[in-house]
Design an enzyme around this catalytic site. Structure first.
Site, PDB file in Angstrom:
ATOM      1  CG  ASN A 102      25.322 112.940 -56.288  1.00 14.96           C
ATOM      2  OD1 ASN A 102      26.446 113.040 -56.787  1.00 14.96           O
ATOM      3  ND2 ASN A 102      24.236 113.347 -56.910  1.00 14.96           N
ATOM      4  CG  HIS A 119      31.498 107.495 -54.837  1.00 12.46           C
ATOM      5  ND1 HIS A 119      31.660 108.431 -55.838  1.00 12.46           N
ATOM      6  CD2 HIS A 119      32.119 106.375 -55.284  1.00 12.46           C
ATOM      7  CE1 HIS A 119      32.348 107.900 -56.848  1.00 12.46           C
ATOM      8  NE2 HIS A 119      32.626 106.651 -56.536  1.00 12.46           N
ATOM      9  CB  SER A 188      33.042 115.426 -64.595  1.00 13.13           C
ATOM     10  OG  SER A 188      33.590 114.631 -63.554  1.00 13.13           O
ATOM     11  CB  ALA A 230      20.061 117.649 -63.977  1.00 17.99           C
TER      12      ALA A 230
END
Ligand code: BJW
Length: 243
Positions: A102, A119, A188, A230
């Site tokens: 994230n 990322h 995912s 979550a």
């Protein structure tokens, strides 16, 4: 339903946690593959790629400016899953690394410190000409200037797009190869190399766990799987690991 952990997890095992967009969904941030992977009818691959930025930089800036505005709006804050990981980090006696895909800042906001953003980060910008990386809390555009080299039009979000090399891969690989527990949360399992981390962890004999809303593309690689939001699963699971 979370059941008992294997006995070896009661020892000082090294723990690696991988998070994805699903952990921030309970904070109000949209995941990538909701809406069939579309943003304003554009494929995510088209707005999160160097080719997309080259062909329509204004569009890509609009995508990231909107997400930055939302993150800074005051409506988005960490949820119990982010806080549970930060608390676990301070209490766990063994090695620990949190790897997030994230680009939001919700993990550090909750208190996580042993953290890598593979990322990149939405609240940083980078100059493609001089490489300068600096904080940003305002919109970027093709007219923005670099404060260091004064070049115009070379500022981009400090994020990793398709086809680019993710950040801190040596740190991540070292941690994965030494871990006894690997937990993937809210991802995912469709984007590599992160999607392959579970296989690396399995190959070194780690216990591997998926916590997600629904089975991911890597579901069958995990030794344990728990499905639900979550914000509920993460505090419950890590309380169990602490024993
Ligand atoms: C909940 C929930 C709730 C919802 N509670 N859960 C063919 C085969 C294999 C690989 C490739 C291939 N062709 C190309 C590649 C490589 C490519 C790739 O993987 N492509 C795939 C499309 C196949 N990868 C790359 O190019 C990467 N670079 C690379 O490989 O370099 C080579 C290299 C490797 C290793 C070392 C050295 C060099 C770069 C990938 C960059 C990805 N960038 C993005 C954008 C970042 C900036 C931004 O945020 O805008 O990263 S794309 C996007 O996807 C973003 C995310 O981090 C990433 C993963 O998404 P994530 O987090 O999993 O989100 P979703 O939406 O997919 O899933 C959310 C999940 O949460 C779902 O399962 C929900 O059910 C769940 N959920 N609500 C719990 N409340």
């Amino acid at each position: 339903m979370i059941v008992g952990l294997p006995d070896h997890m009661r020892q000082r095992s090294a723990v690696v946690v991988l998070t994805g967009a699903g952990i921030s969904a309970d904070s109000g941030l949209q995941t990538f593959r909701a809406n069939d992977g579309l943003w304003e009818n554009h494929r995510i691959e088209d707005v999160a790629s160097p080719a997309g930025f080259a062909s329509d930089p204004q569009l890509v800036h609009r995508f990231y400016n909107g997400r930055r505005k939302q993150l800074l709006s005051g409506d988005v804050r960490p949820n119990p899953a982010h806080y549970a990981l930060a608390e676990f980090e301070t209490e766990w006696p063994g090695d620990y690394l949190l790897v997030t895909q994230n680009i939001d800042n919700l993990h550090e906001w909750a208190g996580s410190r042993k953290l890598v953003h593979m990322h990149g980060e939405l609240l940083k910008k980078r100059c493609v000409f001089c490489g300068d990386v600096t904080p940003v809390d305002t919109d970027l555009s093709v007219r923005s200037w670099c404060d260091r080299c004064n070049a115009k039009g070379g500022l981009r979000p400090h994020v990793v797009w398709f086809g680019e090399t993710p950040m801190e891969m040596d740190t991540i690989d070292g941690a994965l190869r030494g871990c006894g527990l690997f937990v993937a949360i809210g991802t995912s399992g469709s984007v590599y190399p992160a999607a392959g981390f579970v296989s690396v962890a399995n190959s070194v004999g780690a216990y591997t766990v998926e916590l997600n809303l629904e089975p991911s593309a890597q579901e069958s690689a995990f030794q344990e799987r728990n499905y639900g939001p979550a914000a509920e699963l993460v505090p419950e699971f890590f309380a169990r690991v602490k024993g």
